[in-house]
Design an enzyme around this catalytic site. Structure first.
Site, PDB file in Angstrom:
ATOM      1  N   LEU A 145     -19.658  -6.871  -7.782  1.00 52.93           N
ATOM      2  CA  LEU A 145     -20.198  -8.132  -8.227  1.00 52.93           C
ATOM      3  C   LEU A 145     -19.649  -8.587  -9.609  1.00 52.93           C
ATOM      4  O   LEU A 145     -19.456  -9.920  -9.612  1.00 52.93           O
ATOM      5  CB  LEU A 145     -21.842  -8.008  -8.397  1.00 52.93           C
ATOM      6  CG  LEU A 145     -22.673  -9.333  -8.090  1.00 52.93           C
ATOM      7  CD1 LEU A 145     -22.126 -10.050  -6.761  1.00 52.93           C
ATOM      8  CD2 LEU A 145     -24.230  -8.947  -8.114  1.00 52.93           C
ATOM      9  N   CYS A 146     -19.590  -7.688 -10.315  1.00 53.81           N
ATOM     10  CA  CYS A 146     -18.917  -8.293 -11.722  1.00 53.81           C
ATOM     11  C   CYS A 146     -17.527  -8.734 -11.643  1.00 53.81           C
ATOM     12  O   CYS A 146     -17.106  -9.794 -12.266  1.00 53.81           O
ATOM     13  CB  CYS A 146     -19.032  -7.107 -12.744  1.00 53.81           C
ATOM     14  SG  CYS A 146     -18.168  -5.604 -12.336  1.00 53.81           S
ATOM     15  N   THR A 147     -16.927  -8.236 -10.624  1.00 54.08           N
ATOM     16  CA  THR A 147     -15.437  -8.736 -10.549  1.00 54.08           C
ATOM     17  C   THR A 147     -15.526 -10.268  -9.939  1.00 54.08           C
ATOM     18  O   THR A 147     -14.982 -11.022 -10.237  1.00 54.08           O
ATOM     19  CB  THR A 147     -14.782  -7.818  -9.555  1.00 54.08           C
ATOM     20  OG1 THR A 147     -14.497  -6.632 -10.141  1.00 54.08           O
ATOM     21  CG2 THR A 147     -13.291  -8.340  -9.367  1.00 54.08           C
TER      22      THR A 147
ATOM     23  N   ASN B 106     -17.291 -12.522 -12.606  1.00 47.39           N
ATOM     24  CA  ASN B 106     -16.681 -12.737 -14.199  1.00 47.39           C
ATOM     25  C   ASN B 106     -15.098 -12.628 -13.954  1.00 47.39           C
ATOM     26  O   ASN B 106     -14.460 -13.265 -14.959  1.00 47.39           O
ATOM     27  CB  ASN B 106     -17.254 -11.678 -14.917  1.00 47.39           C
ATOM     28  CG  ASN B 106     -18.698 -11.655 -15.133  1.00 47.39           C
ATOM     29  OD1 ASN B 106     -19.378 -12.697 -15.025  1.00 47.39           O
ATOM     30  ND2 ASN B 106     -19.497 -10.727 -15.226  1.00 47.39           N
TER      31      ASN B 106
END
Lengths: 426, 516
Positions: free
Chosen positions: A193-195, A198
């Site tokens: 999810l962070c990829t 962000n």
């Protein structure tokens, strides 16, 4: 002209040579006889699950190998992109039921064949396989823990992906079942999810962002994302393009968007033809005993030349589906290990891959529902159990937990084994 | 703010229909397929199963040559013959059933035997991209194969190959100037914690590789040296301090992984160098194909720069967007420059050879360069040569009694039997036993011609006679799918074709490939 249904009709000469003549490589129990062809034509019932890429090929192959009592199940309707390989369908059939059109075509082309279609609500392919697998296992008869082999219904399973495929023969209760080798189908890799949120780098990250974050937020049509709706895909395409441009990421195409949103697996006629044919040959061997069936798992790959390899997949002694004993789960620290950790294990682990398990147990002779998400009132009542530790829930060492999930028609039994022996019980 | 997003593109019906296969061989592969014409000799079950898997994906056109009439037996094993077509031209019926599968495909038939065609219009078969022959007797097969071999149908062409699990092409041992400048500006040790967790693995690897080169005077070659480099990288993670779980950060892990797969690889793989030194590349003529012209241009680049053109694509890595995209663009730019140079040079070479100016497209060159490390030329062999050869060492294969090579011997024997007796062995029930002896004699003679001391076990020969020429549909279907895919590989110039004989035993499900 001789009746096509008549086994003596010349068209079955090919089959009769195999079935009515003895040979050195036959199954030890094989007795050549004209009754075998009669059996496969009039009594042997085959269930084909799916009338798509593999299904069309299988129906053709089985019909031309003499089988007549064929039932086919498929929940889908025909789409344009099916026509490059699902050859029983024509342009005019788009929108109609796959099972029905396929059955009609075969029955017309191969006189005497009686394919019966069933328009059936299904699930994704791996879950469906596990469900059928579980169903066949539940039909097995055990007398004094000894398997009655006449209760075995063999399952022949094939799968393809691009230029690769596999075929296997499963004798439930006797050889490796789908769950015994579940780790051959590892859960799909998803992007972190962070990829996505962000640090996107690939066009796929942009598409996932729009699919997973932007769509639910903006909800352009007030409904769930439908991968088959070109308007929905168009919206995803445009928003993904915006994001890609924003981050200077190139390579985003409409085809890629469709692929990511619908999880498209590339497919071509030739691979389906090969795998279905392999399966049909095994069905023929199983039904006629004309020779020993494959033992028991074959992989195929024609990317580089043509490569096949057959090996014996092993039946697991503690298989959740087909062993007759509960599956033991070792727990390091039951005072810290929460119910939600157990559920996470059941979902994420390659050996279980469950979808939405519901757990119950028996404490002091009384049934207790630990957690069940499928019924709203029960979910609300048991939600607080998720953050409780196993000990707090009253689960002692060696207690058994019953698990119900989409992936099996039967309840599975888990045994909790605590590794910390000197736990103080209050 | 960025410019407004482009509207969704219009997708043609064809593009939608072929979507699943376009993801495998692309629009350029599809175009080659649609420009191809194939000829099928004999509409047997195997033959029509092969054609089916060519018609469905949209082959340009097919022609069936078959002088036989449909029999009852045919209907029992061939899906593409209608129930009431007994007595009609097999070529005609099969063509009509196959054409139903795909309105984009053109098809016609010739209701004549291949012998007839060979006798009257021999050059007929030369007009096809590929010729498929099933159940063709030796006496036709051999002259046909010789003729097609000489007409370059369908085997010798330059091929490109799809990577399956390739190693990334990073070029860190010897980066080109713009890459070097970019990477030299990244000092790993000066980054703060957040920046360090987002710096691409590539930059990490470069930094520590440079350090290694300074300390050791060259790049690491042995495992021992590579271990030193890996430890250097590990030491850079968290400046040597471990995080709470003792884990290495993801980008450092990737850098460590790349040490094995991306350092010390061949600058020019030996098989590619062999291709570039091939006579067809160094001695070009006006007839040379675009493949060899591009190879010649590539050869010059390799001679000047000492390595193949940069692939241009990067695998994904744990990094922030800006850094990753900046690197990606550097690689893409370099690949583009090199491809352009090769394109210009290839055009020049073609012009000097007197070739027409539009024989090589820029798109073709781009693909060629992208796959430069996987180029492959499949050279087939002429079947007539194989059949007429006596220098055939089958003995060593047959030492293993289970080797599938035994079936090759049996099939060659079978073909001779059919030529001699005009029937399959075991065609009728009372013939099975006497035919076993006859076939055994024929195979024995064949093995003697090959100077082979081994014999084929009786039971194998018995099994073949038991079949009596029966065609089990599922076995035809399996081979049909395999053969169709090989043909698609040859036409689309993608993926490595079979080299060159595939034998499949449906009893045991074992298979093997032999080069004959």
């Amino acid at each position: 002209m001789a009746d096509a249904q008549d086994p003596l009709n010349k068209r079955w000469d090919h089959l009769r040579k195999i079935l009515e003549r003895p040979g050195p490589f036959c199954h030890p129990e094989f007795e050549p006889s004209s009754e075998i062809l009669d059996f496969i034509m009039t009594s042997c019932k085959i269930l084909v699950i799916g009338a798509g890429g593999l299904g069309c090929e299988l129906l053709k192959d089985l019909a031309l190998m003499g089988f007549k009592q064929i039932h086919v199940i498929d929940m889908d309707v025909i789409e344009l992109s099916n026509l490059n390989r699902q050859f029983l369908f024509r342009h005019k059939d788009i929108g109609a039921s796959k099972a029905e059109v396929a059955a009609a075509f075969i029955n017309k082309r191969i006189v005497g064949c009686q394919v019966t279609p069933h328009f059936f609500c299904g699930l994704d392919s791996i879950v469906a396989r596990r469900w059928i697998n579980g169903m066949l296992i539940s039909l097995l008869n055990y007398e004094d823990s000894v398997l009655d082999q006449s209760s075995i219904i063999p399952l022949v399973d094939g799968g393809t992906e691009g230029f690769k495929g596999n075929a296997r023969v499963i004798l439930p209760g006797l050889s490796a079942c789908i769950d015994c080798t579940l780790d051959l189908y590892p859960p799909q890799v998803t992007y972190p999810l962070c990829t996505i949120a962000n640090t996107p780098r690939l066009p796929e990250h942009c598409i996932e962002y729009v699919k997973v974050i932007q769509w639910p937020k903006e909800n352009p049509w007030g409904s769930q994302l439908d991968g088959d709706d070109p308007q929905h895909i168009g919206w995803i395409y445009e928003k993904s393009m915006e994001r890609a441009l924003q981050f200077n990421i190139t390579g985003l195409t409409y085809r890629l968007v469709q692929g990511v949103v619908k999880n498209i697996i590339p497919a071509v006629a030739s691979t389906n033809a090969v795998i279905a044919a392999l399966c049909a040959t095994e069905v023929f061997k199983l039904a006629t005993s004309c020779c020993v069936p494959m033992n028991n798992y074959m992989v195929f790959n024609d990317v580089d030349g043509i490569y096949t390899y057959t090996y014996e997949a092993e039946k697991k002694d503690n298989c959740l589906a087909c062993s007759q004993i509960p599956y033991t789960i070792p727990i390091k620290d039951p005072s810290k290990y929460k119910l939600k950790d157990l559920i996470e294990l059941l979902c994420e682990s390659a050996s279980f891959q469950m979808k939405n398990p519901g757990l119950t147990t028996v404490i002091d002779g009384k049934n207790k529902t630990l957690y069940m998400s499928t019924i709203k009132s029960i979910e609300e009542r048991t939600r607080e159990n998720l953050t409780k530790s196993l000990l707090d829930l009253g689960l002692t060492d060696n207690s058994e937990v019953m698990v119900a999930d989409l992936t099996s028609p039967s309840t599975m039994v888990l045994k909790l084994k605590y590794l910390v022996n000197d736990v103080e019980m209050e | 703010m960025s410019s407004p997003a482009p509207k969704s593109p219009e997708q043609s019906e064809k593009s939608k229909k072929y979507d699943r296969q376009l993801r495998l061989w692309g629009d350029h592969g599809q175009k080659l397929l649609e420009n191809a014409k194939v000829c099928l000799i004999n509409a047997t079950a195997l033959g029509t199963e092969i054609l089916k898997s060519l018609v469905l994906p949209g082959i340009g056109a097919f022609t069936i040559v078959d002088g036989e009439k449909v029999t009852e037996q045919d209907i029992g094993s061939n899906f593409f013959l209608e129930n009431d077509s007994v007595g009609l031209s097999r070529a005609k019926v099969a063509t009509s059933c196959l054409l139903e599968l795909n309105p984009d495909v053109h098809g016609d038939y010739i209701d004549e035997s291949p012998e007839h065609i060979m006798a009257h219009t021999q050059a007929f078969f030369n007009n096809f991209s590929v010729v498929i022959a099933t159940s063709l007797p030796e006496k036709i097969l051999l002259p046909l194969s010789k003729q097609l071999w000489e007409a370059n149908v369908p085997l010798i062409v330059g091929r490109k190959v799809h990577p399956d699990n390739e190693n990334p092409d990073l070029r860190l041992e010897d980066p080109w100037p713009s890459l070097k400048d970019h990477l030299n500006n990244i000092d790993i040790l000066k980054l703060d914690k957040k920046e360090r967790s987002h710096v691409p693995a590539l930059a990490i690897l470069y930094y520590y590789l440079e350090k290694f080169k300074k300390d050791h005077g060259g790049i690491p070659i042995t495992q021992f040296e590579k271990d030193i480099l890996r430890n250097l990288i590990k030491g850079g993670n968290c400046f040597g301090e471990e995080d709470e779980d003792g884990n290495t950060e993801e980008n450092f892990q990737e850098a460590i992984h790349y040490v094995n797969t991306c350092i010390g690889q061949f600058k020019v793989p030996p098989q590619i160098q062999a291709l570039l030194d091939d006579d067809r590349c160094t001695n070009l003529t006006q007839e040379s194909s675009s493949f060899w012209v591009m190879c010649a241009a590539l050869r010059e680049l390799v001679q000047n720069e000492g390595s193949l053109p940069v692939r241009g694509s990067l695998p994904d890595m744990a990094a922030d967007t800006v850094n990753y995209v900046a690197l990606q663009q550097l690689y893409q730019k370099q690949a583009q420059l090199q491809a352009e140079a090769i394109y210009r040079r290839a055009l020049q070479i073609a012009r000097n050879l007197g070739q027409a100016p539009d024989t090589i497209s820029e798109q073709e060159v781009k693909l060629f360069c992208k796959h430069a490390s996987e180029l492959y030329v499949a050279s087939g062999s002429c079947i007539a040569d194989e059949y007429q050869s006596t220098a055939f060492d089958i003995s060593s294969y047959l030492e293993d009694p289970d080797s599938l090579m035994l079936y090759y011997a049996i099939i060659r024997g079978l073909e001779r039997f059919i030529s001699e007796f005009n029937t399959n062995p075991g065609q009728f029930d009372d013939q099975v036993e006497p035919d076993v002896l006859k076939l055994k004699g024929i195979i024995g003679k064949l093995l003697a011609e090959w100077g082979c001391g081994q014999a084929i076990r009786d039971e194998r020969i018995h099994e073949i006679c038991r079949y009596g020429g029966a065609e089990l549909h599922s076995v035809s279907a399996m081979l049909g799918g395999c053969a169709a895919h090989e043909i698609i590989k040859l036409i689309t110039h993608q993926y490595k074709p079979l080299n060159n004989t595939f034998i499949y035993d449906a009893i045991t499900t074992n298979s093997a490939t032999f080069v004959l």
